[in-house]
Design a protein around this motif. Structure first.
Motif, PDB file in Angstrom:
ATOM      1  N   PRO A   1     -10.060  -0.868  14.661  1.00  0.00           N
ATOM      2  CA  PRO A   1     -11.090  -0.400  13.747  1.00  0.00           C
ATOM      3  C   PRO A   1     -12.221   0.269  14.525  1.00  0.00           C
ATOM      4  CG  PRO A   1     -11.183  -2.775  13.951  1.00  0.00           C
ATOM      5  CD  PRO A   1     -10.069  -2.314  14.814  1.00  0.00           C
TER       6      PRO A   1
ATOM      7  N   GLU B   1      -9.164 -15.755   5.690  1.00  0.00           N
ATOM      8  CA  GLU B   1      -9.923 -16.198   4.521  1.00  0.00           C
ATOM      9  C   GLU B   1      -9.683 -15.256   3.361  1.00  0.00           C
ATOM     10  OE1 GLU B   1     -11.578 -18.932   4.090  1.00  0.00           O
ATOM     11  OE2 GLU B   1     -12.299 -18.370   2.103  1.00  0.00           O
TER      12      GLU B   1
ATOM     13  N   ALA C   1     -16.911  -8.938   2.410  1.00  0.00           N
ATOM     14  CA  ALA C   1     -15.464  -8.978   2.203  1.00  0.00           C
ATOM     15  C   ALA C   1     -15.006 -10.215   1.440  1.00  0.00           C
ATOM     16  CB  ALA C   1     -14.753  -8.898   3.551  1.00  0.00           C
TER      17      ALA C   1
ATOM     18  N   GLN D   1       0.819  -1.217   0.000  1.00  0.00           N
ATOM     19  CA  GLN D   1       0.000   0.000   0.000  1.00  0.00           C
ATOM     20  C   GLN D   1       0.850   1.263   0.000  1.00  0.00           C
ATOM     21  OE1 GLN D   1      -2.638  -0.319   3.343  1.00  0.00           O
ATOM     22  NE2 GLN D   1      -3.849  -1.941   2.425  1.00  0.00           N
TER      23      GLN D   1
ATOM     24  N   LEU E   1     -12.073  -9.855  12.902  1.00  0.00           N
ATOM     25  CA  LEU E   1     -11.145  -9.405  11.864  1.00  0.00           C
ATOM     26  C   LEU E   1     -10.071 -10.448  11.595  1.00  0.00           C
ATOM     27  CD1 LEU E   1     -10.767  -5.672  12.848  1.00  0.00           C
ATOM     28  CD2 LEU E   1     -11.715  -6.553  10.731  1.00  0.00           C
TER      29      LEU E   1
ATOM     30  N   PRO F   1      -6.236  -4.744  10.679  1.00  0.00           N
ATOM     31  CA  PRO F   1      -5.859  -3.347  10.878  1.00  0.00           C
ATOM     32  C   PRO F   1      -5.980  -2.918  12.334  1.00  0.00           C
ATOM     33  CG  PRO F   1      -8.008  -3.494   9.828  1.00  0.00           C
ATOM     34  CD  PRO F   1      -7.487  -4.884   9.940  1.00  0.00           C
ATOM     35  N   GLN F   2      -5.380  -1.751  12.611  1.00  0.00           N
ATOM     36  CA  GLN F   2      -5.336  -1.229  13.973  1.00  0.00           C
ATOM     37  C   GLN F   2      -6.705  -0.717  14.409  1.00  0.00           C
ATOM     38  OE1 GLN F   2      -2.379   1.758  14.247  1.00  0.00           O
ATOM     39  NE2 GLN F   2      -2.528   1.997  16.450  1.00  0.00           N
TER      40      GLN F   2
ATOM     41  N   LEU G   1     -11.466 -12.970   9.395  1.00  0.00           N
ATOM     42  CA  LEU G   1     -11.518 -12.430   8.037  1.00  0.00           C
ATOM     43  C   LEU G   1     -10.139 -12.499   7.387  1.00  0.00           C
ATOM     44  CD1 LEU G   1     -13.366 -11.106   6.018  1.00  0.00           C
ATOM     45  CD2 LEU G   1     -12.841  -8.902   7.020  1.00  0.00           C
TER      46      LEU G   1
ATOM     47  N   PHE H   1     -20.843  -7.919   7.024  1.00  0.00           N
ATOM     48  CA  PHE H   1     -19.470  -7.435   6.906  1.00  0.00           C
ATOM     49  C   PHE H   1     -18.569  -8.511   6.317  1.00  0.00           C
ATOM     50  CE2 PHE H   1     -15.373  -7.003   9.310  1.00  0.00           C
ATOM     51  CZ  PHE H   1     -14.885  -5.949   8.560  1.00  0.00           C
TER      52      PHE H   1
ATOM     53  N   PHE I   1     -15.912   0.990  14.297  1.00  0.00           N
ATOM     54  CA  PHE I   1     -17.232   0.894  13.698  1.00  0.00           C
ATOM     55  C   PHE I   1     -18.143   1.832  14.463  1.00  0.00           C
ATOM     56  CE2 PHE I   1     -15.597  -3.486  12.898  1.00  0.00           C
ATOM     57  CZ  PHE I   1     -15.476  -3.329  11.537  1.00  0.00           C
TER      58      PHE I   1
ATOM     59  N   TYR J   1      -4.506  -9.393   6.812  1.00  0.00           N
ATOM     60  CA  TYR J   1      -4.182  -8.149   7.508  1.00  0.00           C
ATOM     61  C   TYR J   1      -5.277  -7.802   8.516  1.00  0.00           C
ATOM     62  CZ  TYR J   1      -3.597  -3.052   8.028  1.00  0.00           C
ATOM     63  OH  TYR J   1      -3.466  -1.786   8.513  1.00  0.00           O
TER      64      TYR J   1
END
Lengths: 255, 282
Positions: A95, A165, A112, A67, A159, A92-93, A162, A108, A97, A90
């Motif tokens: 999150p 997968e 994805a 990125q 996460l 992420p830090q 996720l 969600f 919501f 990945y």
């Protein structure tokens, strides 16, 4: 939790799958965020990244994820010796919501991983697939909860499911322990260890929680714009570099 | 259209009698096409926190028409669509390029567009009053050709939703995560913004510039208070928009007020009613 020791660890990539960073650097405008970063990450290995805020931990992750543009080389070698782009999961830090988001964990997750538009009724098959994925981190019970109603630890576990997968070769977690209580922390670390054993993947994560390093990480990298020190948790935590980065900083702040 | 008139003739209203008040029947059909369109877009406008942006788009659509008429175009609608498209793409690009907060960027774009519009409209001593109709809107003057065009746009937006909704949702929920999973966040935003730009511009004449943003915000906002997942969210938003749209048209017919304003008021009522149920799900 015992430490995995792979033959050949730290001796290059021969015969092992491995992520190799060589003299990697990241510049943003005039600012040099990272320079001269070199290390190996072997499969099955857990490597922790520590360093003060702004040390370049997130930038390093972003460069590995593709990125952020970088200098130097980032290469992945499979166990058969061929080079290829790795599959990276990945997390992420922290999150955020929104509390009111009308999005369930199922929505969600399905959005994805699948092509089926989630504003239409979700087919049984997809629902089952999502359940299977969530089972990897024991979160299948949260499927119909709204994402905004999850606790910090629950969000991290969803996460993580996720990120598994499709099954990655490298799992990157950006401060997975921030915003998680002590009980959740224990669960997360046990789960990471379980995942590493079950799927034989490499884990690279950043943390400010030094107490968790000792039994858990195979290798620690102390980062401040470059790798100041690397080695076993005990080696790094007792090093002069570690003292300098953290203690001196604290001293200055107290003035 | 004949089929539609035959269908409406079955309704037990005085305006529904065969052969009478064709404009009212056209308007009802237009409402049935426009409201689901806004109901759909509204879910994403609210989810992506874009309600201020869609307001700015309305202003840019007016500017497009003003510039179009200045250039002496017979159909300034075409130039308005093109202007709104450029506006939305330029905005998306600038927002990604700068580190300014997005409401600041919107503020800059919105005021520039309005100023340009007024400048173009009044250039050479022109009068602004000919644009007043755009501000209020008039659904009763809608023609079958326009309804067909709007129906085409509805089909396009539905197609966009089927193809891109997952990626749009992911980009709105967590851009970094979406990016790591191969979603082109910038283009998702650009396509959504462009879609909103086209829809706002084409509906402005019928709904009215001053209230058009309410159609993009209220259905989604109300549905958010009621829904627990994406299916319910869309159902409450689209259904709410359609029901309030028909209700508003009826009110405006019997009481003789602007249809756009009536629809907005009923949508606002829907929103406040939905608030009552919101605390229950916490």
């Amino acid at each position: 939790m015992s430490v995995h020791n792979h033959p050949g660890c730290g001796h290059g990539c021969e015969g092992l799958c491995c992520l190799e960073l060589k003299d990697m650097g990241v510049n943003l405008g005039d600012a040099e965020l990272l320079h001269g970063v070199s290390f190996h990450l072997h499969c099955g290995e857990i490597v922790a990244l520590i360093g003060p805020n702004g040390a370049g931990k997130s930038s390093l992750f972003k460069a590995v994820l593709g990125q952020l543009p970088h200098t130097g080389t980032i290469q992945f070698q499979r166990s058969d010796g061929k080079r290829s782009r790795p599959v990276i999961g990945y997390v992420p830090q922290s999150p955020t919501f929104h509390r009111g988001d009308p999005v369930s964990v199922l929505d969600f997750f399905a959005a994805a991983i699948g092509d089926w538009p989630v504003f239409l009724p979700i087919p049984k098959k997809l629902r089952e697939r999502v359940r299977k994925c969530l089972e990897r981190t024991h979160t299948e019970g949260l499927m119909d909860k709204r994402v905004g109603a999850l606790s910090g630890g629950e969000v991290q576990r969803v996460l993580m499911a996720l990120a598994l997968e499709p099954l990655p070769q490298i799992l990157i977690l950006d401060e997975p322990l921030s915003g998680v209580d002590v009980e959740g922390e224990r669960q997360l670390l046990d789960m990471l260890d379980e995942i590493r054993r079950s799927y034989d993947l490499s884990i690279l994560f950043s943390t400010h929680d030094f107490a968790t390093l000792e039994p858990f990480a195979d290798k620690v990298l102390l980062l401040r714009n470059t790798v100041l020190k690397s080695g076993s948790p005990a080696e790094v935590l007792s090093s002069a570099e570690f003292q300098e980065v953290f203690h001196l900083r604290l001293g200055k702040g107290a003035e | 259209m004949e089929l539609w008139y035959a269908l409406v003739d079955l309704l037990p209203f005085e305006w529904a009698e065969p052969g009478r008040m064709l404009f009212m029947k056209n308007a009802l059909l237009a409402v049935l096409v426009i409201t689901p369109l806004f109901g759909l877009l509204s879910t994403m406008v609210v989810q992506s926190r874009m309600s201020f942006f869609s307001d700015a788009l309305g202003h840019s659509a007016f500017t497009g028409i003003a510039i179009g008429s200045l250039c002496g175009l017979a159909a300034p609608m075409g130039s308005a669509v093109i202007f709104a498209l450029c506006f939305s793409l330029l905005f998306t690009w600038v927002r990604h390029k700068t580190s300014l907060a997005s409401d600041t960027v919107i503020g800059v774009f919105s005021s520039t567009a309005v100023a340009l519009g007024i400048f173009a409209a009044t250039l050479g001593g022109g009068s602004f009053t000919k644009f007043n109709a755009l501000l209020i809107g008039d659904i009763l003057s809608v023609e079958p050709g326009m309804i067909a065009l709007l129906l085409g746009i509805l089909a396009l937006i539905l197609l966009l939703w089927v193809c891109c909704y997952n990626n749009l949702l992911l980009s709105a929920l967590h851009p970094a995560l979406a990016d790591s999973r191969g979603v082109q966040v910038f283009w998702q935003e650009a396509v959504l913004n462009a879609a909103i730009a086209v829809v706002v511009t084409l509906s402005m004449t019928w709904v009215g510039l001053l209230v058009i943003n309410s159609l993009l915000v209220l259905p989604g906002a109300a549905a958010r208070n009621l829904a627990r997942n994406s299916r319910q969210y869309h159902l409450f938003s689209v259904l709410g928009a359609v029901v309030c749209g028909i209700g508003g048209l009826m009110c405006s017919y019997y009481w003789g007020a602007s249809a756009g304003a009536a629809v907005t008021l009923i949508l606002a009522l829907y929103f406040f009613l939905s608030l009552l149920s919101a605390p229950k799900k916490r």
